[in-house]
Each structure stands twice: as structure tokens, then as C-alpha cells.
Design a protein around this motif. Structure first.
Motif, PDB file in Angstrom:
ATOM      1  N   ARG A  35       9.906  35.507  -2.567  1.00 37.34           N
ATOM      2  CA  ARG A  35      11.204  34.979  -2.162  1.00 37.34           C
ATOM      3  C   ARG A  35      11.013  33.596  -1.578  1.00 37.34           C
ATOM      4  NH1 ARG A  35      15.783  37.498  -0.795  1.00 37.34           N
ATOM      5  NH2 ARG A  35      16.471  35.338  -0.987  1.00 37.34           N
ATOM      6  N   ALA A  36      12.028  32.749  -1.689  1.00 34.82           N
ATOM      7  CA  ALA A  36      12.021  31.420  -1.096  1.00 34.82           C
ATOM      8  C   ALA A  36      13.448  31.024  -0.776  1.00 34.82           C
ATOM      9  CB  ALA A  36      11.388  30.398  -2.040  1.00 34.82           C
ATOM     10  N   ASN A  37      13.697  30.560   0.420  1.00 35.47           N
ATOM     11  CA  ASN A  37      15.062  30.135   0.746  1.00 35.47           C
ATOM     12  C   ASN A  37      15.306  28.723   0.230  1.00 35.47           C
ATOM     13  OD1 ASN A  37      13.724  28.475   2.532  1.00 35.47           O
ATOM     14  ND2 ASN A  37      14.936  29.058   4.334  1.00 35.47           N
ATOM     15  N   ALA A  38      16.542  28.262   0.394  1.00 31.41           N
ATOM     16  CA  ALA A  38      16.946  26.969  -0.171  1.00 31.41           C
ATOM     17  C   ALA A  38      16.119  25.816   0.390  1.00 31.41           C
ATOM     18  CB  ALA A  38      18.433  26.738   0.097  1.00 31.41           C
ATOM     19  N   ALA A  39      15.786  25.882   1.705  1.00 27.13           N
ATOM     20  CA  ALA A  39      15.028  24.791   2.305  1.00 27.13           C
ATOM     21  C   ALA A  39      13.636  24.696   1.698  1.00 27.13           C
ATOM     22  CB  ALA A  39      14.936  24.993   3.821  1.00 27.13           C
ATOM     23  N   LEU A  40      12.991  25.847   1.414  1.00 26.13           N
ATOM     24  CA  LEU A  40      11.651  25.825   0.825  1.00 26.13           C
ATOM     25  C   LEU A  40      11.699  25.351  -0.618  1.00 26.13           C
ATOM     26  CD1 LEU A  40       8.672  26.412   1.365  1.00 26.13           C
ATOM     27  CD2 LEU A  40       9.031  28.722   0.501  1.00 26.13           C
ATOM     28  N   VAL A  41      12.768  25.764  -1.337  1.00 28.93           N
ATOM     29  CA  VAL A  41      12.936  25.315  -2.718  1.00 28.93           C
ATOM     30  C   VAL A  41      13.038  23.794  -2.767  1.00 28.93           C
ATOM     31  CG1 VAL A  41      14.511  25.333  -4.711  1.00 28.93           C
ATOM     32  CG2 VAL A  41      13.989  27.459  -3.506  1.00 28.93           C
ATOM     33  N   LYS A  42      13.881  23.259  -1.888  1.00 29.53           N
ATOM     34  CA  LYS A  42      14.061  21.807  -1.847  1.00 29.53           C
ATOM     35  C   LYS A  42      12.769  21.114  -1.447  1.00 29.53           C
ATOM     36  CE  LYS A  42      16.916  18.242   0.304  1.00 29.53           C
ATOM     37  NZ  LYS A  42      18.013  17.962   1.267  1.00 29.53           N
ATOM     38  N   PHE A  43      12.059  21.681  -0.464  1.00 32.98           N
ATOM     39  CA  PHE A  43      10.792  21.104  -0.004  1.00 32.98           C
ATOM     40  C   PHE A  43       9.820  20.931  -1.165  1.00 32.98           C
ATOM     41  CE2 PHE A  43       6.399  21.896   1.315  1.00 32.98           C
ATOM     42  CZ  PHE A  43       6.208  20.929   2.289  1.00 32.98           C
ATOM     43  N   GLY A  51       2.128  28.520  14.268  1.00 31.29           N
ATOM     44  CA  GLY A  51       1.875  27.082  14.327  1.00 31.29           C
ATOM     45  C   GLY A  51       0.603  26.629  13.631  1.00 31.29           C
ATOM     46  N   LEU A  52       0.242  27.273  12.519  1.00 35.24           N
ATOM     47  CA  LEU A  52      -0.940  26.844  11.769  1.00 35.24           C
ATOM     48  C   LEU A  52      -0.610  25.561  11.019  1.00 35.24           C
ATOM     49  CD1 LEU A  52      -3.832  27.457  10.790  1.00 35.24           C
ATOM     50  CD2 LEU A  52      -2.796  28.649   8.835  1.00 35.24           C
ATOM     51  N   VAL A  53      -1.363  24.496  11.336  1.00 32.63           N
ATOM     52  CA  VAL A  53      -1.116  23.192  10.724  1.00 32.63           C
ATOM     53  C   VAL A  53      -2.002  23.059   9.497  1.00 32.63           C
ATOM     54  CG1 VAL A  53      -1.259  20.688  11.031  1.00 32.63           C
ATOM     55  CG2 VAL A  53      -0.473  22.145  12.920  1.00 32.63           C
ATOM     56  N   SER A  54      -1.370  22.728   8.363  1.00 34.79           N
ATOM     57  CA  SER A  54      -2.102  22.606   7.096  1.00 34.79           C
ATOM     58  C   SER A  54      -1.561  21.427   6.306  1.00 34.79           C
ATOM     59  CB  SER A  54      -1.939  23.875   6.251  1.00 34.79           C
ATOM     60  OG  SER A  54      -2.328  25.017   6.967  1.00 34.79           O
ATOM     61  N   GLU A  55      -2.433  20.860   5.470  1.00 32.34           N
ATOM     62  CA  GLU A  55      -2.001  19.835   4.524  1.00 32.34           C
ATOM     63  C   GLU A  55      -1.789  20.515   3.181  1.00 32.34           C
ATOM     64  OE1 GLU A  55      -3.147  15.264   3.137  1.00 32.34           O
ATOM     65  OE2 GLU A  55      -4.731  16.625   3.804  1.00 32.34           O
ATOM     66  N   VAL A  56      -0.603  20.332   2.606  1.00 35.40           N
ATOM     67  CA  VAL A  56      -0.248  21.017   1.355  1.00 35.40           C
ATOM     68  C   VAL A  56       0.339  19.999   0.370  1.00 35.40           C
ATOM     69  CG1 VAL A  56       0.208  23.174   2.586  1.00 35.40           C
ATOM     70  CG2 VAL A  56       2.095  21.591   2.143  1.00 35.40           C
ATOM     71  N   TYR A  57       0.555  20.500  -0.875  1.00 35.57           N
ATOM     72  CA  TYR A  57       1.238  19.704  -1.899  1.00 35.57           C
ATOM     73  C   TYR A  57       2.686  20.146  -2.003  1.00 35.57           C
ATOM     74  CZ  TYR A  57      -3.485  18.576  -3.587  1.00 35.57           C
ATOM     75  OH  TYR A  57      -4.786  18.166  -3.684  1.00 35.57           O
ATOM     76  N   ARG A  58       3.586  19.185  -2.210  1.00 32.51           N
ATOM     77  CA  ARG A  58       4.896  19.591  -2.714  1.00 32.51           C
ATOM     78  C   ARG A  58       4.644  20.060  -4.145  1.00 32.51           C
ATOM     79  NH1 ARG A  58       8.797  17.719   0.856  1.00 32.51           N
ATOM     80  NH2 ARG A  58       8.281  15.780   1.957  1.00 32.51           N
ATOM     81  N   HIS A  59       4.986  21.269  -4.448  1.00 35.52           N
ATOM     82  CA  HIS A  59       4.490  21.907  -5.663  1.00 35.52           C
ATOM     83  C   HIS A  59       4.791  21.122  -6.927  1.00 35.52           C
ATOM     84  CE1 HIS A  59       3.806  25.034  -8.734  1.00 35.52           C
ATOM     85  NE2 HIS A  59       2.936  25.520  -7.838  1.00 35.52           N
ATOM     86  N   ARG A  60       5.984  20.584  -6.983  1.00 37.35           N
ATOM     87  CA  ARG A  60       6.382  19.939  -8.238  1.00 37.35           C
ATOM     88  C   ARG A  60       5.796  18.519  -8.349  1.00 37.35           C
ATOM     89  NH1 ARG A  60      12.240  20.804 -10.857  1.00 37.35           N
ATOM     90  NH2 ARG A  60      11.660  20.302 -12.988  1.00 37.35           N
ATOM     91  N   SER A  61       5.888  17.723  -7.291  1.00 40.82           N
ATOM     92  CA  SER A  61       5.475  16.317  -7.380  1.00 40.82           C
ATOM     93  C   SER A  61       4.015  16.105  -7.010  1.00 40.82           C
ATOM     94  CB  SER A  61       6.346  15.472  -6.442  1.00 40.82           C
ATOM     95  OG  SER A  61       6.096  15.831  -5.077  1.00 40.82           O
ATOM     96  N   ARG A  62       3.382  17.082  -6.411  1.00 43.59           N
ATOM     97  CA  ARG A  62       2.003  17.016  -5.933  1.00 43.59           C
ATOM     98  C   ARG A  62       1.829  15.990  -4.796  1.00 43.59           C
ATOM     99  NH1 ARG A  62       0.587  21.487  -6.626  1.00 43.59           N
ATOM    100  NH2 ARG A  62      -1.639  21.007  -6.492  1.00 43.59           N
TER     101      ARG A  62
END
Length: 501
Positions: free
Chosen positions: A36-44, A86-97
Motif C-alpha cells: 500500500r502507498a498513500n497519495a503523499a508517497l506516490v507523489k514523492f 526517525g531512521l535517516v536514510s538516503e533514497v532514490y525517488r523511484h521514478r526519476s532516480r
């Protein structure tokens, strides 16, 4: 959007809150599939709908985290603590990387039997916060680098209206100057204040308080007492940066000025000693001058008595003794006058190129009666002596004194050897004897005025001023006199003077 989306397994229905959260919210399987993913995560992640995102994500660990190992840390926290906060991580925006920073919170969702159904959590982007933090860290690193080049302690501090101090920054120089680690000062803003010397603390605090009230610059010098008990002088300068409702922000510099204060103290002590020395020298000169006139009159009348052929033998012996004592006292007065002038720098020198043999011949002629009385032999240099620069009168006085001492304090039938050598820009004239010598304690007192090293209890007459005066003359001519003595083997006195080039 033609891909077929597999429906998620049956799970407890997501609440409306899940969908309306302003931050990203999700459910995922432990092995990394998105449920599941809410609208904010989808947009992110750059997608238009939840189904599109779920269809695109196959492995969260490999596709989302810049460091895939971060997913394992995430899972370990859930397994051991049941939640992630509060786990801080560096991630990719899935679509744009595009790489961004997030803060994750998550917990385990279990069924009625306690089996893990999925992970449920939130994702909040904190890229701006991380960028600001990194900029601050870079700025702090640059400030530390600059501060390392500045001697002393550089700091930035906040002072509350109640007087509480907290350092926002303090350089590593605090370790050398105060013996305090920077981390301790950051934890305890009053640690440096407590190290002020008790006699200076109130004055310094008064000046700081006035500076804070007037928002002006504060400069002061005071003592600090380090934890090892050592005392240092520091100069502290601070200026206000800006004032807020919760207090003042000040930056400052504290430098070590101990060496300057010690040098000032030494200079003052030296000046006092020189003043006292000149006063004593002047007093001696005046006293010696006042004594000389009546002493000459006494000696003159004694000589008149001795010239009377009718003087009884008994009275003649008295007169002879008076004459001897008077001449000794007059020699002492003359030496005092010379010493006073030499120590005050009030002597006139005529420096010129000289043949040392001339001065040696004259000196040997003056001490010839002593040589005969003591039956002491003198060995002269075998070859020509190097030419030197000196005042003829003072050179003869110095050599006469060295030869006289070597003879008087020698064994009957002893020997004295004179040698000369060129040593670079200097000429050394050495007078050695085979007398009883001196121990180290006696050598240390050799050149002190009136010091006769116990000889005053013997039969050898002297004033105790000869060596002190000779050294003054030698130094005035640009040289010096040194001595090396061995008990039972005699002494060696070396006069050093500039050579003629």
C-alpha cells in the motif's frame, strides 16, 4: 499504465488517516514488496497513482535505498525492537532516480496469532534539513580550520539574560591554553569562567556585564588557574554579534600573554636591580673618594716618622705596620673606585692593536718581587703571541692581577705558565699555576667582589676585588675571563680578547 496490478493480500483496512497523511505512508512485505502507498508517497516517488507505484516497485532494498544495507538495518530494528523511529536514510525517488534524504518511522503489523503480516510506516523527506546540517558541518569544519591557525581560543557563545553561558563553537586551542577538551566546554559553558583567578574574577565579570549591557567590545587581561595548578595570563576580547529576546550572541578570542607578563616582571626586577646597583656603585665611589684624601695624609705623616733617624726601633716597627696597613687600605680604596666606575660603565678605554708580549713584560716586572719571595718560576710562550685589540693600561692591570694571584696562591718553589693562542676572531691568553687549586663551590664564587675564598684567614694579603675588577675590564674590552680549577692541581685562568684581523 497497461501493466496488470496484482491485488494485495487481505489485510486490515487502512484508515482514512493513512490516506490523508501529509507525509508518505506505506505497507510492505518483509521481503521488500510494496503493498500500500498513500497519495503523499506516490507523489514523492514521481507516480500518478498507488497502483502504478506498487506495480513499479519489486524490491525496496535494491530499488529505493542508495545503500542497500540500510534496508537490513531497518529490518533488524523492527525484529529486535518492534519499531523504527526517525531512521535517516538516503533514497532514490523511484521514478526519476533523484537522490533525497528521508526520515522513516515503522512498526510491525501482526495477525491474531502474532504472525507478521507486513510493515507499516511513514516516510518524510528531510533533504532540506540534511542540506542545512551538512552546510553547517562544512561551515564548522572551515571555522575549525581557520581557528587552528589562530593562536589561542576562538569561540561563539550565547549568554542568557540570567547569565547562563553556552558555547555554540569553541576551537581546539582551549585544550592547550586551559587544559580543557572542547567537548567539555560545549557541555559546560561555565567551565572556563570557574578557572579565572579568584583575585581577578569579580573585576572581569563586572567588565563583561557592562559590555553586555552596552552591547560593546570587552577587552581584559587576567590570570587563570589550570587544573594542574599552573598559572597563566590571558587576554580576552569579545564582541556582540546580535541580541535576541533569549540573550546575547558573542564571539571572542582568548590568547596566552603569560610570556609578556613574565618578561615585564623580569624587566621591572632587572630595572630595580640596576637602579640599586648604580646607587651602590655611586655610594662606593663617593665613600672611596672621601677616604682617599685623609688616607694619603696619614701615609705621608707615617713616612715622615720613618724618615726620622731618631725614631726608636719599637716605634719604627709600629710605623712600618701602620704604613703597610695604610697602603693596603689605599689599594682597597683605589680598587673600589675602579670597580665602581667599571660597573657603572664610566671607564675610558683606548682600544688599539697590541703586541701582548709588551703587556706581559710590564706585568712580569711588576710582580718580580713576588716571584723572588715565593721562588716561583714563570714559563713564557715559546712562540710569538697573536696580536689583539685592547686598552694597554687595562690589559696590563688584568695580566698583573692574574700573575699576582697565580704566584701568591702557589706553593713555594712552584711554577706558573703563560700561553697564547688564536681562536677564530679571538685571542686567548692563559695563566696556569701548580697551586692547591679550588673546588667547585669555591670556583662559583671566584669573581664575586670581596670574595677571598678563605684566604683572608691566612698570610696572603689582598682586597678580594682583583678578579671582579679584571673581569669587568675584560668585558669592557669585548672579551671575558674564565677559570678552570682542580683541587690539588692548580688553576687555569683564560683571558679572551678580540684578535687583530
Amino acid at each position: 499504465m497497461s501493466a496488470e496490478v496484482t491485488p494485495p493480500p487481505l489485510l486490515p483496512e487502512a484508515s482514512t488517516l493513512f490516506d490523508l497523511l501529509p507525509v508518505g505512508a506505506y505497507r510492505s512485505t518483509p521481503d521488500g514488496r510494496m503493498l500500500r502507498a498513500n497519495a503523499a508517497l506516490v507523489k514523492f516517488n514521481g507516480y500518478t497513482c498507488e497502483a502504478e507505484l506498487i506495480a513499479a516497485v519489486h524490491d525496496i532494498a535494491g530499488e529505493w535505498y542508495v545503500d542497500a544495507a540500510q534496508r537490513e538495518r531497518f529490518r533488524r530494528l523492527l525484529a529486535t525492537e518492534g519499531r523504527v523511529v526517525g531512521l535517516v536514510s538516503e533514497v532514490y525517488r523511484h521514478r526519476s532516480r533523484e537522490r533525497v534524504w528521508i526520515s522513516e518511522n515503522a512498526h510491525l503489523v501482526r495477525d491474531g496469532l502474532g504472525n507478521v503480516l507486513c510493515y507499516e510506516g511513514t516516510v518524510e523527506e528531510i533533504s532540506d534539513r540534511i542540506a542545512t546540517q551538512q552546510a553547517l558541518e562544512r561551515s564548522d569544519a572551515q571555522l575549525q580550520l581557520i581557528a587552528r591557525q589562530v593562536p589561542g581560543v576562538v569561540y561563539l557563545a550565547h549568554v542568557s539574560p540570567e547569565g547562563r553561558i553556552s558555547f555554540r563553537f569553541i576551537s581546539e586551542g582551549v585544550r592547550d591554553l586551559y587544559g580543557v577538551e572542547p567537548e567539555e566546554a560545549l557541555r559546560d559553558g561555565h567551565v572556563l569562567q570557574r578557572m579565572r583567578h579568584p583575585e581577578d574574577s569579580a573585576r572581569v565579570q563586572q567588565g563583561l556585564s557592562q559590555s553586555e549591557r552596552e552591547a560593546g567590545t570587552h577587552v581584559d587581561e587576567f590570570r587563570i588557574v589550570r587544573r594542574d595548578g599552573s598559572l597563566r595570563w590571558v587576554q580576552a576580547t569579545s564582541v556582540p554579534i546580535h541580541r535576541e529576546a533569549d540573550g546575547d550572541h558573542r564571539c571572542g578570542l582568548i590568547v596566552d600573554v603569560t610570556a609578556r607578563h613574565e618578561a615585564d616582571a623580569l624587566r621591572q626586577a632587572r630595572d630595580r636591580a640596576e637602579t640599586a646597583h648604580h646607587a651602590i656603585a655611586g655610594l662606593l665611589a663617593r665613600i672611596s673618594h672621601e677616604l682617599r684624601t685623609p688616607m694619603n695624609a696619614m701615609l705621608g705623616f707615617t713616612q715622615l716618622l720613618l724618615a726620622d733617624p731618631a725614631l726608636a726601633d719599637r716605634h719604627r716597627r709600629f710605623a712600618d705596620e701602620s704604613l703597610r696597613a695604610g697602603r693596603h687600605l689605599l689599594a682597597l680604596v683605589d680598587d673600589l673606585l675602579e670597580l665602581g666606575r667599571a660597573e657603572s660603565g664610566d671607564i675610558t678605554l683606548q682600544l688599539m692593536a697590541l703586541e701582548p708580549e709588551v703587556a706581559l713584560d710590564e706585568s712580569l716586572a711588576l710582580v718580580a718581587p713576588l716571584l723572588q719571595a715565593q721562588v716561583v718560576t714563570v714559563e713564557r710562550p715559546a712562540s710569538a703571541m697573536p696580536r689583539l685589540r685592547a686598552d694597554p693600561l687595562r690589559l696590563r692591570q688584568v695580566l698583573t692581577n692574574l700573575l699576582s694571584n697565580a704566584i701568591k696562591y702557589n706553593h713555594p718553589g712552584g711554577w706558573v705558565a703563560v700561553s697564547a693562542a688564536r681562536a677564530g676572531a679571538q685571542v686567548t691568553l692563559t695563566v696556569r699555576d701548580g697551586g692547591p687549586g679550588l673546588d667547585a663551590a669555591q670556583q662559583a664564587r671566584l669573581f664575586q667582589p670581596f670574595e677571598r675564598l678563605g684566604a683572608e684567614r691566612g698570610t696572603v694579603h689582598g682586597t678580594g676585588l682583583g678578579l671582579a675588577l679584571s673581569r669587568q675590564f675584560a668585558q669592557a674590552m669585548g672579551g671575558d675571563i674564565t677559570a678552570v680549577c682542580t683541587p690539588g692541581q692548580g688553576c687555569s685562568f683564560t683571558l679572551t680578547l678580540p684578535a687583530v684581523t
